[in-house]
Scaffold this active site. Structure first.
Site, short mmCIF file in Angstrom:
data_model
loop_
_atom_site.label_atom_id
_atom_site.label_comp_id
_atom_site.label_asym_id
_atom_site.label_seq_id
_atom_site.Cartn_x
_atom_site.Cartn_y
_atom_site.Cartn_z
N LYS A 37 0.85 -1.20 0.00
CA LYS A 37 0.00 0.00 0.00
C LYS A 37 0.88 1.24 0.00
CE LYS A 37 -4.00 1.96 2.47
NZ LYS A 37 -4.89 1.81 3.63
N SER A 112 -9.66 1.60 2.44
CA SER A 112 -8.83 2.37 1.54
C SER A 112 -7.73 1.55 0.86
CB SER A 112 -8.18 3.53 2.32
OG SER A 112 -7.35 3.04 3.34
N SER A 136 -9.87 -0.52 6.66
CA SER A 136 -9.28 -0.43 5.32
C SER A 136 -8.58 -1.66 4.78
CB SER A 136 -8.30 0.74 5.27
OG SER A 136 -9.02 1.93 5.16
N1 GLN Z 1 -13.18 4.12 5.85
C1 GLN Z 1 -12.53 4.49 7.06
C2 GLN Z 1 -12.09 5.92 7.00
O1 GLN Z 1 -12.31 6.52 6.01
C3 GLN Z 1 -11.37 3.58 7.34
C4 GLN Z 1 -10.17 3.98 6.61
C5 GLN Z 1 -8.95 3.18 7.02
O2 GLN Z 1 -9.04 2.17 7.70
N2 GLN Z 1 -7.79 3.72 6.67
O3 GLN Z 1 -11.55 6.46 7.90
#
Ligand code: GLN
Length: 436
Positions: A37, A112, A136
């Site tokens: 990532k 994400s 994410s």
């Molecule tokens: N969807 C969640 C957010 O927008 C989780 C994102 C993540 O785990 N980085 O914060």
């Protein structure tokens, strides 16, 4: 979709950067391709966090997990697309355009860590690393039909992870099956003195499928409540029936803190983000700042121009939540709610071995379906954020299909007991594959 770059070798736009002829050494993962990532620092390889503000930034050092992967012989083949700074649930907030879902390219891969999930689901790499602040890793694993693990807080070093919300996030493995996740987890888990929250909890474990008989599985009502798509409810109930047919005992339970967890999560993550992202000022990296303007104008214009809309929204929300006069009303309340979430997990996990439910309330959305309404997007995280608030480990494993799209089954456990959730997920996976 206009800004999406298309490469015939990367039809889903899983990667932001690919590495030609990656180096590797001898070791247990000799030459095995791993995708990373793009918020995990890789020495000599551009690391953007999916943001225009870090375009061109080449870290001078490796994140601890990268050091460990390289030491094991892995070949780092590229950096995967992600929501800008990890803020999102669909990978559509990337400054580099969205990733699409290999199961159906009119749909999002989740986020994400959507690029990592798509790269694994499409068979481009066997393994990838993601990061999980509020879901994410598990969300894109669920939407793409692969396995993803969010480790216990502290079990994997965050050194070199470009922070979004430090108190919530962990780096974790993504793979096509549970043993793949277990294999990569054994490489990246363990103590690192460069991360003050790192625990001395290495992981050396072979998944064991012989654990369902007599296993006590807590089923929180709230995980099957309002907002969870009835078809998802039915598919996950089917998964629980399989566990029960293998001898597990299903024990209904309550998680009353669920009603506060999403609100608490969004106050805490935006507060931490507003402070973490203050460092991106255009002075050290990223596109050049216009130094002819007055400092204040140069700084705010730069951040306005190079951060995306969602990131700016969250910086403003977080700055507001931490500001004098509101701190007690929002941030401290959120911390109190967080303690309730922890307490719910602690109480339930004294009565059961693991907790299970759906990973996401729905299957993958269509591209563009959720981008207009940020609140709708936030609601999608309802089933994943509790594990981050509590710091407990959670894994998502595929459990069926709806409209030809995969559904994820989420298993959560006690702190530092990844072995238990990995074994349960493995037993379930083996039964799905061979049992019936
Ligand atoms: N969807 C969640 C957010 O927008 C989780 C994102 C993540 O785990 N980085 O914060």
């Amino acid at each position: 979709m206009g800004s999406m770059t298309f490469h015939p070798e990367d039809p889903y736009h899983a990667f932001i950067t690919t590495v030609r002829d990656p180096e590797y050494t001898e070791g247990p993962l000799s030459g095995v391709p791993v995708a990373i990532k793009d918020n995990i620092s890789t020495s000599g390889i551009e690391t953007t966090c999916g943001s225009a503000i870090l375009r061109g930034y080449i870290p001078p050092y490796d994140a601890h997990v990268i050091t460990l992967l390289r030491r094991a012989g892995a070949a780092i083949v590229g950096k995967t697309n992600m929501d800008e700074f990890g803020m999102g649930t669909t990978t559509e907030s990337s400054a580099f355009g969205p990733t699409t879902n290999p199961n159906d390219s009119s749909r999002v891969p989740g986020g994400s860590s959507g690029g990592s999930a798509a790269a694994v689901a499409a068979g481009m790499v066997p393994y990838a690393l993601g990061s999980d602040t509020g879901g994410s890793i598990r969300c894109p694993a669920s939407f793409c039909g692969i396995v993803g693990l969010k480790p216990s807080y502290g079990r994997v070093s965050r050194f070199g992870l470009i922070a979004y919300a430090n108190s919530l996030e962990q780096i974790g493995p993504m793979a096509r099956d549970v043993s793949g996740v277990s294999r990569i987890f054994s490489v990246i888990a363990g103590h690192d003195p460069r991360d003050a929250t790192s625990a001395d909890r290495p992981y050396n474990h072979e998944p064991d499928s012989d654990v369902m008989d007599g296993l006590k599985i807590g089923i929180p009502d709230e995980y099957f409540g309002e907002g969870v798509d009835p078809a998802v409810r039915e598919t996950v109930t089917g998964a629980l029936d399989i566990c029960s047919s293998m001898g597990a005992e299903l024990i209904p339970c309550r998680m009353p803190s669920m009603q506060y967890s999403l609100a608490a999560y969004y106050v805490i993550c935006t507060s931490e983000a507003s402070s973490n992202l203050a460092r991106f000022d255009g002075i050290r990296y990223g596109p050049a700042v216009n130094t002819k303007k007055r400092w204040h104008d140069a700084f705010s214009d730069y951040r306005h121009d190079h951060f995306g809309k969602e990131v700016r929204r969250r910086i403003m929300l977080g700055t507001f939540a931490l500001s004098e006069g509101y701190y007690g009303r929002y941030y401290q309340k959120a911390q109190a709610a967080r303690r309730m979430v922890r307490e719910d997990f602690r109480r339930i996990l004294t009565q059961v071995d693991i907790i299970a439910g759906p990973t996401m309330p729905t299957i993958a959305y269509r591209l563009g379906e959720k981008t207009k309404d940020p609140l709708q997007m936030y609601l999608a995280d309802i089933l994943t954020v509790p594990a981050n608030l509590a710091g407990v480990p959670a894994i998502s494993v595929p459990c069926g299909m709806i409209e030809k799209m995969p559904v994820g089954f989420q298993i959560m456990g006690s702190n530092f007991h990844e072995e238990a959730i990995i074994d349960a997920a493995y037993a379930f996976e083996q039964e799905m594959k061979h049992g019936r």
